[in-house]
Scaffold this active site. Structure first.
Site, short mmCIF file in Angstrom:
data_model
loop_
_atom_site.label_atom_id
_atom_site.label_comp_id
_atom_site.label_asym_id
_atom_site.label_seq_id
_atom_site.Cartn_x
_atom_site.Cartn_y
_atom_site.Cartn_z
N LEU A 281 -36.69 -67.59 7.02
CA LEU A 281 -36.33 -66.17 6.90
C LEU A 281 -36.72 -65.45 8.19
O LEU A 281 -37.82 -65.64 8.71
CB LEU A 281 -37.08 -65.52 5.72
CG LEU A 281 -36.82 -64.01 5.57
CD1 LEU A 281 -35.41 -63.73 5.05
CD2 LEU A 281 -37.85 -63.36 4.65
N ASP B 23 -38.21 -46.17 1.03
CA ASP B 23 -38.59 -44.76 0.90
C ASP B 23 -39.10 -44.47 -0.51
O ASP B 23 -38.69 -45.13 -1.48
CB ASP B 23 -37.37 -43.88 1.22
CG ASP B 23 -37.77 -42.45 1.52
OD1 ASP B 23 -38.96 -42.18 1.75
OD2 ASP B 23 -36.87 -41.58 1.53
N HIS C 73 -48.37 -46.09 -0.40
CA HIS C 73 -48.09 -46.96 0.75
C HIS C 73 -48.68 -48.36 0.55
O HIS C 73 -48.06 -49.36 0.91
CB HIS C 73 -48.63 -46.34 2.04
CG HIS C 73 -47.93 -45.07 2.43
ND1 HIS C 73 -46.56 -44.96 2.45
CD2 HIS C 73 -48.41 -43.86 2.81
CE1 HIS C 73 -46.23 -43.72 2.82
NE2 HIS C 73 -47.33 -43.03 3.05
#
Ligand code: IPE
Ligand code: IPE
Ligand code: MG
Length: 244
Positions: free
Chosen positions: A137, A26, A43
């Site tokens: 991962l 955020d 973003h």
């Protein structure tokens, strides 16, 4: 539970690492606005951070990373911002496919796909297949994800299984098997950046016993060093899971 396993779960020590970290990324918009730039710049910078954090995880001992990229509520934003974000997701997948394959990252998505652009959906499925054999991962990206939406869809799936006679007397595991995260371990630690201290519909079922860390750092400023510090702190926490 064996005494040894219980000890490992409850005792502290910076060497104890969370196996699964989930992040509410955020603060992209505020980060950009503070600098007088359009929100989409934040973003784009945020997407760069994801790459860095993904690369750092295996070295930090994290096997599973789940990131919240777009919520079921984020459709309320301007068309420009929503379309811009969708473009960033498409580009991220296109540009990172090669690297993720080489680095052993298995990429998966959670969230409802029906509302997404067919081109993006096709890209998502193709990279999931392409990276399905990777084990270094496990990266899960939540796009059009909302915990309530996921639980509603899961309840529908479970009802169908019951109707088909595949499940009778449903328990917690039967519902968990119908979630988008079926087969994933629960997150041990949830991190939210940008100083907000709410969970915004992120993994309500899966994070029922997770530890939480809230940091004021905006996501575009969040570095592997910040993550390392939070992981060290996690090692000092005592998790009791309802025991004493
Ligand atoms: C998080 O950053 C990314 C998404 C929700 C897509 P925000 O866009 O929410 O940034 P702020 O909270 O407005 O600063
Ligand atoms: C949560 O952030 C969703 C993502 C990070 C993708 P928001 O910025 O959308 O959440 P609220 O509106 O502050 O709760
Ligand atoms: Mg926000």
């Amino acid at each position: 539970m064996a005494a040894e396993a219980a000890q490992a779960m409850t005792s502290g020590g910076a060497d104890r690492r969370p196996r699964h970290v989930a992040i509410i990324m955020d603060g992209n918009g505020r980060w950009a606005t503070e600098r007088g730039w359009p929100r989409l710049v934040g973003h784009r910078r945020g997407a760069e951070r994801v790459k860095q954090i993904v690369r750092a995880c295996p070295e930090l001992g994290v096997d599973w990373l789940t990131v919240y990229a777009f919520s079921t509520e984020n459709w309320k934003r301007s068309t420009e911002e929503v379309l811009g974000l969708m473009k960033i997701f498409r580009r991220y997948i296109e540009r990172e496919a090669e690297g993720m394959s080489a680095e052993g990252v298995r990429l998966r998505f959670i969230g409802g796909r029906d509302r997404l652009d067919p081109k993006l959906r096709a890209l998502m499925s193709s990279i999931e297949t392409r990276t399905s054999g990777n084990t270094r991962l496990n990266l899960t990206v939540a796009i059009n994800y909302g915990g309530r939406d996921e639980l509603t869809r899961a309840a529908g799936r479970l009802a169908q299984k019951i109707a088909r006679g595949e499940v009778s007397d449903p328990g917690e595991n039967d519902l968990a098997d119908c979630l988008d995260t079926a087969g994933h371990p629960d997150p041990d630690l949830v991190i939210r950046t940008s100083g907000e201290t709410r969970t915004s519909n992120f993994l309500p079922w899966q994070a029922a016993y997770a530890e939480y860390e809230f940091t004021p750092t905006m996501w575009p400023d969040f570095t592997p060093e910040h993550l390392g510090t939070i992981l060290d702190r996690y090692g000092m926490r005592e998790r009791r899971f309802g025991g004493v």
